[in-house]
Design a protein around this motif. Sequence first.
Motif, PDB file in Angstrom:
ATOM      1  N   SER A 229      -7.916   5.365   1.669  1.00 26.57           N
ATOM      2  CA  SER A 229      -7.170   5.929   0.543  1.00 26.57           C
ATOM      3  C   SER A 229      -5.662   5.884   0.764  1.00 26.57           C
ATOM      4  CB  SER A 229      -7.604   7.384   0.309  1.00 26.57           C
ATOM      5  OG  SER A 229      -8.975   7.461   0.040  1.00 26.57           O
ATOM      6  N   LEU A 230      -5.232   6.200   1.980  1.00 21.98           N
ATOM      7  CA  LEU A 230      -3.799   6.357   2.239  1.00 21.98           C
ATOM      8  C   LEU A 230      -3.145   5.114   2.834  1.00 21.98           C
ATOM      9  CD1 LEU A 230      -3.756   9.993   3.702  1.00 21.98           C
ATOM     10  CD2 LEU A 230      -3.536   9.245   1.322  1.00 21.98           C
ATOM     11  N   GLY A 231      -3.956   4.212   3.393  1.00 16.16           N
ATOM     12  CA  GLY A 231      -3.397   3.017   4.006  1.00 16.16           C
ATOM     13  C   GLY A 231      -2.621   2.160   3.027  1.00 16.16           C
ATOM     14  N   GLY A 232      -1.455   1.690   3.468  1.00 20.57           N
ATOM     15  CA  GLY A 232      -0.621   0.860   2.609  1.00 20.57           C
ATOM     16  C   GLY A 232       0.334   1.646   1.741  1.00 20.57           C
ATOM     17  N   ASN A 233       0.112   2.973   1.630  1.00 20.59           N
ATOM     18  CA  ASN A 233       1.012   3.823   0.831  1.00 20.59           C
ATOM     19  C   ASN A 233       1.670   4.882   1.710  1.00 20.59           C
ATOM     20  OD1 ASN A 233       0.490   2.681  -1.824  1.00 20.59           O
ATOM     21  ND2 ASN A 233      -1.569   3.540  -1.640  1.00 20.59           N
ATOM     22  N   THR A 234       0.873   5.829   2.208  1.00 23.91           N
ATOM     23  CA  THR A 234       1.417   6.878   3.065  1.00 23.91           C
ATOM     24  C   THR A 234       1.841   6.318   4.414  1.00 23.91           C
ATOM     25  OG1 THR A 234      -0.040   8.465   1.968  1.00 23.91           O
ATOM     26  CG2 THR A 234       0.947   9.141   4.057  1.00 23.91           C
ATOM     27  N   PHE A 235       1.095   5.349   4.924  1.00 23.14           N
ATOM     28  CA  PHE A 235       1.435   4.690   6.194  1.00 23.14           C
ATOM     29  C   PHE A 235       1.018   3.225   6.108  1.00 23.14           C
ATOM     30  CE2 PHE A 235      -2.625   6.917   6.603  1.00 23.14           C
ATOM     31  CZ  PHE A 235      -3.487   5.872   6.885  1.00 23.14           C
ATOM     32  N   ALA A 236       1.581   2.403   6.971  1.00 27.72           N
ATOM     33  CA  ALA A 236       1.294   0.973   6.960  1.00 27.72           C
ATOM     34  C   ALA A 236      -0.114   0.723   7.499  1.00 27.72           C
ATOM     35  CB  ALA A 236       2.317   0.219   7.810  1.00 27.72           C
ATOM     36  N   SER A 287     -22.645  -1.508  -3.517  1.00 25.46           N
ATOM     37  CA  SER A 287     -21.837  -2.173  -4.545  1.00 25.46           C
ATOM     38  C   SER A 287     -22.071  -1.566  -5.925  1.00 25.46           C
ATOM     39  CB  SER A 287     -22.135  -3.671  -4.566  1.00 25.46           C
ATOM     40  OG  SER A 287     -23.479  -3.916  -4.901  1.00 25.46           O
ATOM     41  N   VAL A 288     -23.272  -1.014  -6.169  1.00 23.52           N
ATOM     42  CA  VAL A 288     -23.505  -0.322  -7.436  1.00 23.52           C
ATOM     43  C   VAL A 288     -22.589   0.892  -7.537  1.00 23.52           C
ATOM     44  CG1 VAL A 288     -25.167   1.062  -8.740  1.00 23.52           C
ATOM     45  CG2 VAL A 288     -25.864  -1.105  -7.755  1.00 23.52           C
ATOM     46  N   GLY A 289     -22.365   1.574  -6.414  1.00 23.42           N
ATOM     47  CA  GLY A 289     -21.459   2.721  -6.408  1.00 23.42           C
ATOM     48  C   GLY A 289     -20.046   2.338  -6.811  1.00 23.42           C
ATOM     49  N   VAL A 290     -19.582   1.190  -6.312  1.00 25.37           N
ATOM     50  CA  VAL A 290     -18.246   0.719  -6.696  1.00 25.37           C
ATOM     51  C   VAL A 290     -18.194   0.482  -8.204  1.00 25.37           C
ATOM     52  CG1 VAL A 290     -16.531  -1.098  -6.403  1.00 25.37           C
ATOM     53  CG2 VAL A 290     -17.861  -0.322  -4.439  1.00 25.37           C
ATOM     54  N   SER A 291     -19.229  -0.172  -8.742  1.00 24.22           N
ATOM     55  CA  SER A 291     -19.248  -0.482 -10.173  1.00 24.22           C
ATOM     56  C   SER A 291     -19.317   0.775 -11.020  1.00 24.22           C
ATOM     57  CB  SER A 291     -20.450  -1.376 -10.494  1.00 24.22           C
ATOM     58  OG  SER A 291     -20.382  -2.583  -9.783  1.00 24.22           O
ATOM     59  N   MET A 292     -20.154   1.732 -10.612  1.00 25.28           N
ATOM     60  CA  MET A 292     -20.381   2.915 -11.429  1.00 25.28           C
ATOM     61  C   MET A 292     -19.192   3.863 -11.411  1.00 25.28           C
ATOM     62  SD  MET A 292     -23.516   5.644 -11.284  1.00 25.28           S
ATOM     63  CE  MET A 292     -23.017   6.318  -9.692  1.00 25.28           C
ATOM     64  N   PHE A 293     -18.711   4.213 -10.208  1.00 26.31           N
ATOM     65  CA  PHE A 293     -17.636   5.191 -10.100  1.00 26.31           C
ATOM     66  C   PHE A 293     -16.276   4.567 -10.402  1.00 26.31           C
ATOM     67  CE2 PHE A 293     -20.806   7.006  -7.066  1.00 26.31           C
ATOM     68  CZ  PHE A 293     -21.079   8.152  -7.785  1.00 26.31           C
ATOM     69  N   GLY A 294     -16.021   3.415  -9.801  1.00 23.49           N
ATOM     70  CA  GLY A 294     -14.704   2.800  -9.946  1.00 23.49           C
ATOM     71  C   GLY A 294     -14.368   2.417 -11.366  1.00 23.49           C
ATOM     72  N   THR A 295     -15.301   1.719 -12.023  1.00 23.85           N
ATOM     73  CA  THR A 295     -14.993   1.247 -13.374  1.00 23.85           C
ATOM     74  C   THR A 295     -14.838   2.389 -14.353  1.00 23.85           C
ATOM     75  OG1 THR A 295     -17.366   0.960 -13.774  1.00 23.85           O
ATOM     76  CG2 THR A 295     -16.148  -0.961 -13.062  1.00 23.85           C
ATOM     77  N   ALA A 296     -15.658   3.445 -14.214  1.00 23.52           N
ATOM     78  CA  ALA A 296     -15.544   4.571 -15.144  1.00 23.52           C
ATOM     79  C   ALA A 296     -14.167   5.214 -15.055  1.00 23.52           C
ATOM     80  CB  ALA A 296     -16.637   5.601 -14.854  1.00 23.52           C
ATOM     81  N   VAL A 297     -13.679   5.375 -13.832  1.00 23.14           N
ATOM     82  CA  VAL A 297     -12.372   6.009 -13.650  1.00 23.14           C
ATOM     83  C   VAL A 297     -11.242   5.114 -14.142  1.00 23.14           C
ATOM     84  CG1 VAL A 297     -10.723   6.803 -11.909  1.00 23.14           C
ATOM     85  CG2 VAL A 297     -13.137   7.446 -11.743  1.00 23.14           C
ATOM     86  N   ALA A 423     -11.274   4.612  -3.476  1.00 22.56           N
ATOM     87  CA  ALA A 423     -10.076   4.770  -2.659  1.00 22.56           C
ATOM     88  C   ALA A 423      -9.344   3.442  -2.489  1.00 22.56           C
ATOM     89  CB  ALA A 423     -10.452   5.355  -1.301  1.00 22.56           C
ATOM     90  N   ALA A 424     -10.102   2.398  -2.169  1.00 23.72           N
ATOM     91  CA  ALA A 424      -9.489   1.086  -1.942  1.00 23.72           C
ATOM     92  C   ALA A 424      -8.896   0.523  -3.228  1.00 23.72           C
ATOM     93  CB  ALA A 424     -10.513   0.119  -1.365  1.00 23.72           C
ATOM     94  N   LEU A 425      -9.641   0.603  -4.318  1.00 19.95           N
ATOM     95  CA  LEU A 425      -9.138   0.082  -5.592  1.00 19.95           C
ATOM     96  C   LEU A 425      -7.987   0.932  -6.114  1.00 19.95           C
ATOM     97  CD1 LEU A 425     -12.537  -0.786  -7.327  1.00 19.95           C
ATOM     98  CD2 LEU A 425     -10.941  -2.350  -6.193  1.00 19.95           C
ATOM     99  N   GLY A 426      -8.065   2.249  -5.869  1.00 19.78           N
ATOM    100  CA  GLY A 426      -6.947   3.111  -6.251  1.00 19.78           C
ATOM    101  C   GLY A 426      -5.684   2.779  -5.475  1.00 19.78           C
ATOM    102  N   ALA A 427      -5.847   2.482  -4.172  1.00 20.87           N
ATOM    103  CA  ALA A 427      -4.694   2.085  -3.359  1.00 20.87           C
ATOM    104  C   ALA A 427      -4.125   0.758  -3.853  1.00 20.87           C
ATOM    105  CB  ALA A 427      -5.106   1.974  -1.896  1.00 20.87           C
ATOM    106  N   LEU A 428      -5.016  -0.156  -4.241  1.00 21.71           N
ATOM    107  CA  LEU A 428      -4.575  -1.442  -4.790  1.00 21.71           C
ATOM    108  C   LEU A 428      -3.785  -1.235  -6.077  1.00 21.71           C
ATOM    109  CD1 LEU A 428      -4.676  -4.573  -4.949  1.00 21.71           C
ATOM    110  CD2 LEU A 428      -6.850  -4.321  -6.166  1.00 21.71           C
ATOM    111  N   LEU A 429      -4.302  -0.364  -6.954  1.00 22.21           N
ATOM    112  CA  LEU A 429      -3.605  -0.096  -8.212  1.00 22.21           C
ATOM    113  C   LEU A 429      -2.259   0.567  -7.966  1.00 22.21           C
ATOM    114  CD1 LEU A 429      -3.869  -0.188 -11.325  1.00 22.21           C
ATOM    115  CD2 LEU A 429      -4.878   2.089 -11.212  1.00 22.21           C
ATOM    116  N   ALA A 430      -2.243   1.544  -7.030  1.00 19.15           N
ATOM    117  CA  ALA A 430      -0.994   2.245  -6.718  1.00 19.15           C
ATOM    118  C   ALA A 430       0.054   1.298  -6.144  1.00 19.15           C
ATOM    119  CB  ALA A 430      -1.271   3.376  -5.728  1.00 19.15           C
ATOM    120  N   ALA A 431      -0.390   0.261  -5.416  1.00 18.25           N
ATOM    121  CA  ALA A 431       0.550  -0.713  -4.855  1.00 18.25           C
ATOM    122  C   ALA A 431       0.972  -1.747  -5.890  1.00 18.25           C
ATOM    123  CB  ALA A 431      -0.084  -1.406  -3.648  1.00 18.25           C
ATOM    124  N   ARG A 432       0.052  -2.108  -6.791  1.00 14.84           N
ATOM    125  CA  ARG A 432       0.331  -3.156  -7.769  1.00 14.84           C
ATOM    126  C   ARG A 432       1.248  -2.693  -8.882  1.00 14.84           C
ATOM    127  NH1 ARG A 432       1.704  -8.091  -8.514  1.00 14.84           N
ATOM    128  NH2 ARG A 432       0.837  -9.100 -10.385  1.00 14.84           N
TER     129      ARG A 432
END
Length: 582
Positions: A229-236, A287-297, A423-432
């Motif tokens: 979640s925090l990698g790439g934003n709060t710390f490298a 991978s179903v968890g990524v699709s279900m939770f990530g896409t809804a959010v 967490a990973a996709l959120g970090a990607l969005l926060a960086a993008r």
Amino acid sequence: MSASPPAAHPAPGRMSHREVLQSLTGLLMGMFVAILAGTVVSTSLPVIVADLHGDQTSYTWVITATLLATTISTPIWGKLADLLNRKLLLQLALAVFVLSSAVAGFSQDTTMLITMRVFQGLGGGGMAALSQIVMADIISPRERGRYMGLFGAVMALGTVGGPLAGGFITDAIDWRWNFFIALPFAVAAVILIQRTLHLPRFEPRKVRIDYAGIVLLSAGVSLLLIWVSLGGNTFAWASAATAWMVGGAVAALAAFVVVELKVPEPLISLKLFRNATFTLSVIASISVGVSMFGTAVFLAQYMQLARGANATQSGLMTIPMMAGLLVISTIAGALISKHGKWKGFVVTGSVLQAVGLFLLGTIHYDTNFVLVSLYMFLLGAGVGLVMQNLVLVVQNAVPQRELGVASSAVTFFRSLGGTAGMAALGALLAARVPELFAERSGQLQAALASLGTEGARIAQQFAGGTLPVVHELPEPVRGIIEGIYGDAVAQVFTVAAPLALATFLAAVFLPNLPLSTKTRHERVTEEKSAVGATAALASTPAVEPEAAVEQGTGLEDALLVRPQPMEEKPEGRRSGGGGEDG
């Protein structure tokens, strides 16, 4: 669907159709409360986080905190369900979930909100795990589809009605009331569960809770997900924080494996991974968890930040995905119950899931909404065909003594995939998003300058990192912001899409076992009888056929009995390749 009349003399442990419906009343109400309390704030989160002066990282953590707690607590609830009173556990989980939701309504900042979302996740993990286990107690795998219409209706009411009610409350009253709306339903659910849920009694077992496993699993998973979640934003990514977080997670999880191999009642029985059905279902669930939770959010963010919708409109615009999930899963459940065939639905669902994610990766802020709706429907249909059926086939394939652990383990890994993916996709969005802001800074500065004082105020808001309320922005700025978030969210779906291929491969190789027509109680009784017979035969001295005749056993019986221990082995068959039905 018409129900067959109850048998005049039902088998021991088998409930009539009417008794099943009566017992499901409280469970359905409890599920409705959990779904409502979770979805009623989904479309309002951008407004809530903005009002509490949070940024993109805070937004991600409001979601991730719940998923993290759900992930950690799910296997714990599942193990407790194999040891303790499942009815009491269900009521406890419901109480924790709804009371924490009510306290969240008084949040003064994102820290308090995130804390209460953790407690929501603890209760939600119990509801997710226990509802599946209780269903297996009273309904056989083959008959489960008959009742999927009821669960589909409740899910539809909660998943579609929740965001709509939340959007209306946010726009018309205040977002805080979203957290209070489930309280009266929760009281009704607890009463109904107490009065209507009647579960078969199982032989008491000595309670030996794996405290070391709980601590080690919680520490390992938490460290890993916080790092993502925090990698790439709060710390490298390449930093000392990464080293100790990843190292600590690996050490804790390695110690967890060692403990689980030694304790008498492991939190997650590692022997289950010898079962091909269980192992492949776990892989698919991640991978179903990524699709279900990530896409809804992220779809909620897309609707509000890329298409300028308010909270109510956002709820309406995400209905196609929910419709695909609920309608298709209900139809598939009825067909599975009627014909007993499940694998084709799971493989088809994995294909639809991958196609839906790839198509959502092509959207922009101005993509025709009919196309966006079609893409959402395909994704929802795919998730609906895969998600519940993975739990079904696992419950059908494992020894019933470990049904709670196995069911919750599949849910655990689905939540783990969803949490890590979020967490990973959120970090990607926060960086993008900042990158796109930088790329279009010239256009944005010109638009802000044209607005004078109002533009200066908006620029200050952007500089603070607070999420904008896009539908309130003036037009020159609004179009640029919508374009930025539209492209950023699409990239999230593009990254998530390849993960769906893992679901497809796992679905293809799942053993195509027939669904049992027996309830858990009946299968437990049968398994005990088989084990007892095998033990009795093993302790009986071997006799010659002639001696058997002299003792009155009969030559034919002696010849049939002696080879039986080699053919029976119910535990070995199940653990080797999914086993046979009880």
